[in-house]
Design a protein around this motif. Sequence first.
Motif, PDB file in Angstrom:
ATOM      1  N   ASN A  30       0.840  -1.208   0.000  1.00  0.00           N
ATOM      2  CA  ASN A  30       0.000   0.000   0.000  1.00  0.00           C
ATOM      3  C   ASN A  30       0.873   1.254   0.000  1.00  0.00           C
ATOM      4  O   ASN A  30       0.647   2.188  -0.791  1.00  0.00           O
ATOM      5  N   HIS A  31       1.882   1.270   0.862  1.00  0.00           N
ATOM      6  CA  HIS A  31       2.811   2.411   0.914  1.00  0.00           C
ATOM      7  C   HIS A  31       3.589   2.534  -0.397  1.00  0.00           C
ATOM      8  O   HIS A  31       3.841   3.646  -0.885  1.00  0.00           O
ATOM      9  N   TYR A  32       3.956   1.390  -0.964  1.00  0.00           N
ATOM     10  CA  TYR A  32       4.735   1.409  -2.208  1.00  0.00           C
ATOM     11  C   TYR A  32       3.976   2.151  -3.310  1.00  0.00           C
ATOM     12  O   TYR A  32       4.533   3.037  -3.973  1.00  0.00           O
ATOM     13  N   TRP A  33       2.717   1.776  -3.527  1.00  0.00           N
ATOM     14  CA  TRP A  33       1.970   2.408  -4.616  1.00  0.00           C
ATOM     15  C   TRP A  33       1.663   3.877  -4.314  1.00  0.00           C
ATOM     16  O   TRP A  33       1.563   4.695  -5.234  1.00  0.00           O
ATOM     17  N   ASN A  34       1.526   4.221  -3.026  1.00  0.00           N
ATOM     18  CA  ASN A  34       1.321   5.624  -2.671  1.00  0.00           C
ATOM     19  C   ASN A  34       2.572   6.452  -2.957  1.00  0.00           C
ATOM     20  O   ASN A  34       2.480   7.614  -3.375  1.00  0.00           O
ATOM     21  N   GLU A  35       3.731   5.855  -2.729  1.00  0.00           N
ATOM     22  CA  GLU A  35       4.994   6.564  -2.929  1.00  0.00           C
ATOM     23  C   GLU A  35       5.495   6.482  -4.363  1.00  0.00           C
ATOM     24  O   GLU A  35       6.280   7.321  -4.797  1.00  0.00           O
ATOM     25  N   HIS A  36       5.052   5.458  -5.105  1.00  0.00           N
ATOM     26  CA  HIS A  36       5.478   5.286  -6.499  1.00  0.00           C
ATOM     27  C   HIS A  36       4.248   5.084  -7.382  1.00  0.00           C
ATOM     28  O   HIS A  36       4.024   3.995  -7.907  1.00  0.00           O
ATOM     29  N   PRO A  37       3.402   6.120  -7.517  1.00  0.00           N
ATOM     30  CA  PRO A  37       2.156   5.961  -8.276  1.00  0.00           C
ATOM     31  C   PRO A  37       2.425   5.651  -9.747  1.00  0.00           C
ATOM     32  O   PRO A  37       3.498   5.937 -10.279  1.00  0.00           O
ATOM     33  N   VAL A  38       1.417   5.061 -10.377  1.00  0.00           N
ATOM     34  CA  VAL A  38       1.554   4.720 -11.790  1.00  0.00           C
ATOM     35  C   VAL A  38       1.644   5.989 -12.624  1.00  0.00           C
ATOM     36  O   VAL A  38       1.078   7.022 -12.282  1.00  0.00           O
ATOM     37  N   THR A  39       2.359   5.881 -13.716  1.00  0.00           N
ATOM     38  CA  THR A  39       2.540   7.018 -14.622  1.00  0.00           C
ATOM     39  C   THR A  39       1.526   6.935 -15.756  1.00  0.00           C
ATOM     40  O   THR A  39       0.914   5.885 -15.998  1.00  0.00           O
TER      41      THR A  39
END
Length: 225
Positions: free
Chosen positions: A186-195
Amino acid sequence: MNTPKTEWPSSLGDDELEELDQYLRGHVGEGDLLLDGVHGLLSALAVGPMQVLPEEWLPEVLHEPFTDESEGNRVLALLAKLNDSISAELDVDAYEPILGEVDTETGPVLSAAGWCEGFSRGIDLRAGLWEKRLADDPQLMEMLGPVMALAVDEGILSADAEFEKLSDEEYDECLAQVPGVLNAVNHYWNEHPVTEVEIEAAVRPAEEKDLQATPPRQRSGHWVH
């Protein structure tokens, strides 16, 4: 973080979980998800790269029209509450996966098979985004290690290399790590959102597939193809 129980999010009570479980069991077909699978599906969506709206995930859970309007409204309300509770539980470190049970010679034991199947289907709903990032970033693959180990052990996923069955201790250890895995992802996708580039790359093949009117793909059991 030890959150006082009075501050926990409004999750389904035992009676509500039993009610939803009984409904799903009474309307299940071959390959359909039960309560543990639905929880796995919604958990994958809660920690995933993009929002998935109910009209997209509900067909994975409900497979026939309601014959009773009040029952239908009740089931939809329970599913909505279950869905909302997952993100809220993750926010306060109160998340626990809903697991099934299997009978063994020594008595019933917890099984992650249904939860892992649902989690895999949740990933499939945004397969292009997951697969691209998993291929490009080994950090995400490493985070998912315990969940993937459980899924391979249960036969939900196929391992590219020979995979030794988990011991009971290893299985329990992976189970214990599931809440931490989901928090990390969850933290990963918040910190590295999709482009935008990733979104375009994921959407284009899906549109082309629709135009070709190809039959739905059969699940191969792989998250990464």
